[in-house]
Scaffold this motif. Structure first.
Motif, mmCIF file in Angstrom:
data_model
loop_
_atom_site.group_PDB
_atom_site.id
_atom_site.type_symbol
_atom_site.label_atom_id
_atom_site.label_comp_id
_atom_site.label_asym_id
_atom_site.label_seq_id
_atom_site.Cartn_x
_atom_site.Cartn_y
_atom_site.Cartn_z
ATOM 1 N N THR A 129 0.820 -1.206 0.000
ATOM 2 C CA THR A 129 0.000 0.000 0.000
ATOM 3 C C THR A 129 0.858 1.263 0.000
ATOM 4 O O THR A 129 0.561 2.234 -0.700
ATOM 5 C CB THR A 129 -0.924 0.017 1.229
ATOM 6 O OG1 THR A 129 -1.526 -1.263 1.354
ATOM 7 C CG2 THR A 129 -1.990 1.063 1.098
ATOM 8 N N ASP A 167 -5.205 -3.608 -7.255
ATOM 9 C CA ASP A 167 -4.793 -4.525 -6.200
ATOM 10 C C ASP A 167 -5.403 -5.898 -6.475
ATOM 11 O O ASP A 167 -6.533 -5.991 -6.919
ATOM 12 C CB ASP A 167 -5.278 -3.991 -4.842
ATOM 13 C CG ASP A 167 -4.505 -4.634 -3.699
ATOM 14 O OD1 ASP A 167 -3.536 -5.362 -3.960
ATOM 15 O OD2 ASP A 167 -4.878 -4.398 -2.541
ATOM 16 N N HIS A 222 -8.207 0.297 2.118
ATOM 17 C CA HIS A 222 -7.192 1.106 1.439
ATOM 18 C C HIS A 222 -7.483 2.580 1.670
ATOM 19 O O HIS A 222 -6.587 3.368 1.953
ATOM 20 C CB HIS A 222 -7.231 0.841 -0.070
ATOM 21 C CG HIS A 222 -6.379 -0.308 -0.487
ATOM 22 N ND1 HIS A 222 -5.077 -0.443 -0.093
ATOM 23 C CD2 HIS A 222 -6.642 -1.370 -1.276
ATOM 24 C CE1 HIS A 222 -4.572 -1.547 -0.612
ATOM 25 N NE2 HIS A 222 -5.506 -2.131 -1.330
HETATM 26 MG MG MG Z 1 -2.783 -4.971 0.757
#
Ligand code: MG
Ligand code: ADP
Length: 695
Positions: free
Chosen positions: A301, A395, A331
């Motif tokens: 991240t 992601d 996130h």
């Molecule tokens: Mg992650």
């Protein structure tokens, strides 16, 4: 005869037979027959002794001796013929599962004969099923191994036996000098000591001996790996010279200010290295297409955020797309928190974003006020338009298709740079082949201070002691996950187990707060329960694999997985990644029943032995094969005839390196040394691969 000659034109094959072969085996021309490889061989050049036998998958052997003690045993479906076979060095068992009474009378007893067949080791003694036999006087002398081809009942019933295929292939192999042409450069063949292509085809069908077979197989595997790499190498080169990207030449105030004043920890060396790789891509006028591989918790991240700041420093917006609502929310929470003392505008867009908020987002995206947009596939909707999208981060690649990736390209006139992040480590050989159109960066180092998770295997009957252990950990202030399987075929049953489990746990842990999470819940119910746990108000979370991806509660330090034998390796690894996120020692307990298959035993053992996601993925590939690792849609990509990505890592690596050297020196394959290769490539990949065109 040419490679294209239809098989009905071959002598020995009639029109009806050709039809059947086409239907059952998919073979319609001479070339298909050449690529119809034996599954094993019969060695008639040598007579083995029982004392010399080993288990070799590739071989059927010939033995000389006597059959005795022929009896019929068992009844019904288990009825079979059994006998002993003796030579001067020992005894072994023979067995026939299907036989006719007539056949029974044909088996010669107490008489010196030859038998042939595949030897298997059972209960520490050798046995042979359905041996063929031949009296001493008829024995023909053979100098080569005889091929055994994959067959089916359908074919043998219609008279297409091994002898039939052996004859056809013998005729075709006699034409090899006219049919097969070398396709690899001389130097390469010399350096790698590769067998010629002609010899390889001859010896894969009729090997002179096992050594020749091994060389033939190695050559054919190499060739397959080589041309696969060549195709991807050319594709990548084509892409790099054709896809325009927005260059981000500067690293400016947004990045530097954040790095100096708001970075909560020192980056790991791996994070720094990966950032450098990304940074160097972003400077170019070519679109970046990079895969970032890093185990759960390795800190992807932060890399995503820092990359977005570089985009922002160059006047561009970024988006980060996650596969689930929970993950997108996380996130967003994480990034908002990191950016809280800056004036950078970041927002969240998912399916459940309210209309008014959505309207603001649309406006701010268009006027450029919004710098970073986090979300689910809601980002792909046509109504989501950017002022200037410069970087798209995805992601968990496994859950988004390639087409969705491509949809992001269209969100800007010059397509945004693409960074794909995956926490599912893929075996190196697989990454090298399947992702060879992407550049790959790897975070292979965990942030310091993390204690490896202790993993243990316990049986269902030890559950009470596991519960007690969990209680002790809660009393130390920790939180616990219980995970139940949920797979689609038996969803109702699984659901029942989950609910029962929840009740049992609530009873045993009556003085604690227990909450639950599963796929059938409404989004806001999910979110409330998740918050209840994340805030520490609930000590126990009972869940299905919904929590597999991304959930981050650092205080949760125990993961208990029910019916762990039903989970796949990568799933177990993902689940385990939910703990071990804080400073405390974490534990993962795998509960299973007593009944386990060898494969599930191996999975559980692997989990107990290592925390290394790459090692786990290697074992996973050995167990399931490369196709299943990538998922069925993509398995065709790794559908090789001889090459096996699970075991041929070395060949894949060598072929990749050699292809890179060749393309480096001769990108258009113009050098005379490379002509054979070029001709073969153009022939094979004609029209199949638009990126791979040699222009
Ligand atoms: Mg992650
Ligand atoms: P991933 O997405 O790769 O699974 P995350 O980015 O969620 O991992 O990071 C996991 C945790 O580690 C987060 O709590 C994050 O703040 C922390 N973290 C990331 N990088 C570092 C670092 N270099 N040092 C210490 N902690 C880090």
């Amino acid at each position: 005869m040419t490679l294209e000659t239809p098989i009905e034109y071959l002598s020995g094959i009639g029109a009806e037979q050709a039809k059947l072969i086409k239907k059952v085996l998919g073979i319609s021309a001479v070339e298909d027959f050449l690529n119809f490889f034996p599954i094993r061989y019969l060695d008639k050049s040598k007579t083995y002794k029982i004392s010399e036998l080993g288990e070799d998958e590739n071989l059927e052997v010939q033995l000389k001796g006597r059959i005795t003690d022929l009896v019929e045993i068992g009844g019904g479906k288990a009825k079979r013929l059994s006998a002993k076979f003796h030579d001067e060095t020992g005894t072994m068992d023979l067995v026939w599962f299907q036989y006719s009474q007539w056949m029974k009378t044909q088996i010669p007893q107490n008489k010196e004969i030859y038998i042939f067949g595949k030897v298997t080791l059972f209960n520490r003694s050798f046995s042979m099923a359905h041996p063929e036999f031949e009296p001493m006087e008829n024995k023909e002398q053979e100098t080569r191994l005889r091929p055994i081809y994959p067959s089916s009942e359908k074919l043998t019933k219609r008279g297409l036996h091994q002898k039939f295929f052996q004859n056809i292939l013998r005729n075709i192999c006699a034409e090899i000098p006219n049919l097969i042409h070398e396709n690899l450069p001389d130097d390469l063949m010399k350096n790698l000591k590769l067998m010629s292509r002609q010899n390889a085809f001859l010896n894969i069908h009729f090997p002179k001996n096992l050594d020749y077979f091994n060389h033939a197989e190695r050559r054919l595997k190499f060739e397959e790996a080589f041309f696969f790499q060549l195709s991807y190498g050319l594709k990548k080169k084509y892409h790099k010279s054709h896809s325009e990207g927005n260059p981000f030449p500067v690293v400016g105030d947004y990045f530097n200010n954040f790095y100096k004043n708001h970075l909560p920890f020192e980056l790991t060396n791996a994070q720094k290295r990966v950032l450098k790789e990304i940074r160097s891509d972003l400077k170019k006028t070519i679109q970046m297409n990079r895969l970032l591989q890093g185990d759960v918790g390795s800190g992807k991240t932060m890399v995503a955020l820092l990359s977005s700041l570089i985009a922002l420093d160059n006047g561009f917006q970024s988006c980060i797309m996650a596969p689930t609502e929970i993950l997108a929310q996380q996130h967003f929470n994480g990034i908002s928190k990191l950016l809280e003392n800056t004036d950078i505008n970041v927002k969240l867009l998912t399916g459940s974003t309210k209309t008014s908020a959505r309207k603001t987002i649309h406006e701010e995206l268009l006027n450029g006020e919004l710098s970073i947009l986090v979300g689910t596939h809601a980002l792909l909707e046509d109504s989501v338009q950017f002022k200037n999208l410069g970087l798209a981060i995805i992601d968990e690649q496994h859950r988004f298709g390639v087409e969705q990736r491509a949809k992001l390209w269209t969100k800007n006139k010059i397509p945004p740079h693409i960074l794909v992040m995956t926490a599912t480590p893929i075996p190196r050989t697989l990454a090298m082949s399947f992702y060879s159109d992407l550049d790959v960066s790897v975070i292979d180092e965990m942030p310091t201070g993390r204690k490896p998770i202790i993993t243990a295997h316990r049986k269902e009957r030890d559950k009470i002691s596991v519960f007690r252990f969990a209680k002790d950990e809660i009393d130390k202030g920790r939180q616990i996950y219980f995970v139940y399987p949920l797979i689609e075929e038996s969803e109702t049953l699984d659901y029942k187990n989950l609910v029962e489990g929840f009740e049992n746990i609530s009873q045993f842990f009556e003085n604690y707060n227990v909450t639950m999470l599963h796929g059938k819940m409404k989004p806001d119910e999910k979110e409330n329960n998740m918050k209840y746990f994340a805030s520490g108000k609930a000590q126990i979370m009972v869940a299905t694999t919904v929590i597999e991806v991304g959930v981050d509660v650092p205080n949760a330090s125990v993961m208990i997985i029910e019916s762990a034998e039903r989970f796949g390796l990568s799933q177990l690894h993902q689940l385990r990644g939910r703990v071990g996120r804080g400073a405390e020692q974490s534990y993962c307990i795998l509960l299973t029943s007593d009944k386990m298959t060898n494969e599930s035993r191996k999975r559980i053992k692997t989990m107990c032995e290592t925390n290394d996601g790459f090692k786990i993925s290697e074992v996973d590939m050995q167990l399931r094969g490369p196709g299943d690792i990538l998922g069925t849609q993509q398995s065709g990509v790794v559908d090789f005839k001889k090459l096996d990505l699970a075991t041929d890592g070395k060949i894949v690596k060598t072929s990749k390196e050699i292809v890179e050297q060749i393309l480096e020196k001769d990108p258009k394959l113009e050098h005379p040394d490379n002509q054979k290769m070029r001709d073969f490539y153009l022939q094979q990949y004609k029209g199949k691969n638009k990126w791979g065109k040699i222009s």
